[in-house]
Design an enzyme around this catalytic site. Structure first.
Site, PDB file in Angstrom:
ATOM      1  CG  HIS A  22      -1.627   1.265   1.470  1.00  0.00           C
ATOM      2  ND1 HIS A  22      -1.196   2.184   2.406  1.00  0.00           N
ATOM      3  CD2 HIS A  22      -2.722   1.810   0.894  1.00  0.00           C
ATOM      4  CE1 HIS A  22      -2.010   3.223   2.409  1.00  0.00           C
ATOM      5  NE2 HIS A  22      -2.945   3.029   1.505  1.00  0.00           N
TER       6      HIS A  22
ATOM      7  CD  GLU B  59      -2.700   2.687  -3.448  1.00  0.00           C
ATOM      8  OE1 GLU B  59      -3.256   3.800  -3.402  1.00  0.00           O
ATOM      9  OE2 GLU B  59      -3.008   1.741  -2.691  1.00  0.00           O
ATOM     10  CG  HIS B  60      -0.209   6.243  -0.312  1.00  0.00           C
ATOM     11  ND1 HIS B  60      -0.637   7.300   0.455  1.00  0.00           N
ATOM     12  CD2 HIS B  60      -1.229   5.352  -0.311  1.00  0.00           C
ATOM     13  CE1 HIS B  60      -1.848   7.063   0.919  1.00  0.00           C
ATOM     14  NE2 HIS B  60      -2.226   5.872   0.465  1.00  0.00           N
TER      15      HIS B  60
END
Length: 410
Positions: free
Chosen positions: A49, A52-53
């Site tokens: 995650h 992804e950022h």
């Protein structure tokens, strides 16, 4: 309806799948990476995650603001999410802007800057996101439920990670994960809309260039817990309750029978738990059931929010409705209604190019092929009361249900 689907595996191992829909003006384009939180460990939980950022902070071609503007200024949208098993970057734009969409997504995946300063800044952003989840009882409770259902297994890890794991992330952590999970062999590009496959291929070959080549490790199947009963005390005005158990994997032949059970028990306003707990007894504003499918397992769960003083009665009613489907077959008339409901949901979803794009990728990820729409509809109409009853008895054991409660003020 499936005759316009084409698939190509490029020389570098990158898979490209598209569905041509000449009657629309839009194109949904997605990059699917087989990299979610189930591929993490206790030390790097949250890294999928976090990456992804991070890639949105800047690339070799674009600053962060330029990435955001590139699609939005054309009237389209650019976004991403991370799940237990995939990381997904996607755009929606007019067909004439396909070249820009492929360019931007290729830039994010292949050319991120991965600067130390951006890593430090984004760590705080993600920690704030984790705090926001804890302030959302329903979402936080599902995280706790999955942790208890799959103890000591990455499927039970929170997708966002934990503050202590996120604080440890550095450039080495990011690069090691991307080297392992972002090679072309681990990526699927899917598109649906007014496009031609050959043109999409040329654009992908132009904008997606990889130096990484590798293979992700095979996931380990979890061992699910049974009969967990946990009560968490938090200062909320309601009691938030999740009840559930292990279910079926994504590609199970029984998946449509389970979809039918979900629709019947808690899949909408006409469902049993909604009508009983909310409409008849007035014990909850929100009550529903949900399905989560993974490559080797799944989750069948129920959520309700109620007055802490009335949670015993609400739970008793919920357990009673769940138990009924294991004790007696539902009627043939009801099966026919559920068949129409499932078919309608399936076909209405295909009115949306984003849904079609997702269907292409998920079929490839979980089945290794495109499942014809006709085949799915035939499986729905093959359901009968006996089959649904068999699946209910196979999956549901009321005595082994896991119950996680977050209790507010009584």
């Amino acid at each position: 309806m499936d005759q316009y689907i084409e698939k190509t595996i490029l020389n570098n191992g990158l898979t490209v799948i598209s569905e041509r829909l000449p009657a629309v003006r839009s194109i949904s384009l997605g990059v699917w990476i087989r990299a979610g939180s189930r591929y993490e460990n206790e030390q790097n939980n949250g890294i999928a995650h976090f990456i992804e950022h991070l890639v949105f902070k800047g690339t070799k071609k674009r600053r962060g603001l330029q990435i955001a503007r590139a699609i939005e200024e054309l009237g389209g949208s650019l976004n991403a999410y991370t799940s237990k098993e995939v990381t997904h970057f996607y755009t929606l734009a007019l067909d004439e802007h396909l070249p820009v969409c492929v360019d931007v997504l290729g830039d994010l995946i292949c050319n991120p800057l991965l600067k130390e300063a951006d890593i430090e800044k984004e760590k705080q952003v993600v920690i704030e996101e984790i705090h926001a989840v804890k302030d959302t009882p329903e979402e936080y409770l599902y995280d706790v439920f999955q942790e208890k259902l799959f103890p000591n297994h990455p499927l039970g890890f929170p997708i966002l990670g934990k503050p202590e794991t996120v604080r440890r992330f550095d450039l080495r952590t990011v690069r090691e994960f991307m080297e392992q999970f972002y090679p072309p062999e681990n990526i699927i590009i899917s598109a649906a809309g007014n496009l031609k496959h050959d043109r999409l291929l040329k654009l992908v070959e132009k904008h997606f260039h990889f130096e990484r080549h590798g293979q992700r490790p095979a996931p380990v199947r979890p061992r699910a817990a049974e009969k967990v009963n946990l009560e968490i005390n938090e200062p909320f005005n309601q009691a938030h309750i999740v009840v559930g158990l292990e279910a079926l994997p994504y590609a199970s032949e029984d998946r449509f029978a389970l979809h039918a059970l979900n629709a019947y028990l808690g899949g909408g306003m006409s469902s049993r738990v909604f009508q009983t707990i909310r409409e008849k007894h007035g014990l909850a504003y929100m009550v529903y059931s949900a399905l989560d499918f993974f490559m080797d397992t799944g989750i069948f769960s129920f959520y309700l929010g109620t007055d802490p003083a009335k949670r015993g009665k609400a739970l008793k009613l919920l357990f009673k409705e769940i138990a009924k489907v294991t004790e007696k077959e539902i009627s043939r008339t009801l099966v026919k209604r559920l068949q129409e409901q499932l078919k309608g949901q399936l076909l209405l979803g295909l009115e949306n190019t984003a849904h079609r794009m997702s269907r292409l990728a998920k079929n490839e990820i979980y089945f290794g092929k495109q499942v014809p729409l006709k085949e799915s509809i035939e499986m729905i109409y093959a359901l009968d009361e006996k089959k649904i009853f068999e699946v209910a008895q196979k999956i549901i054991n009321v005595d082994k249900l896991n119950v996680i409660q977050m209790v507010g003020h009584a």
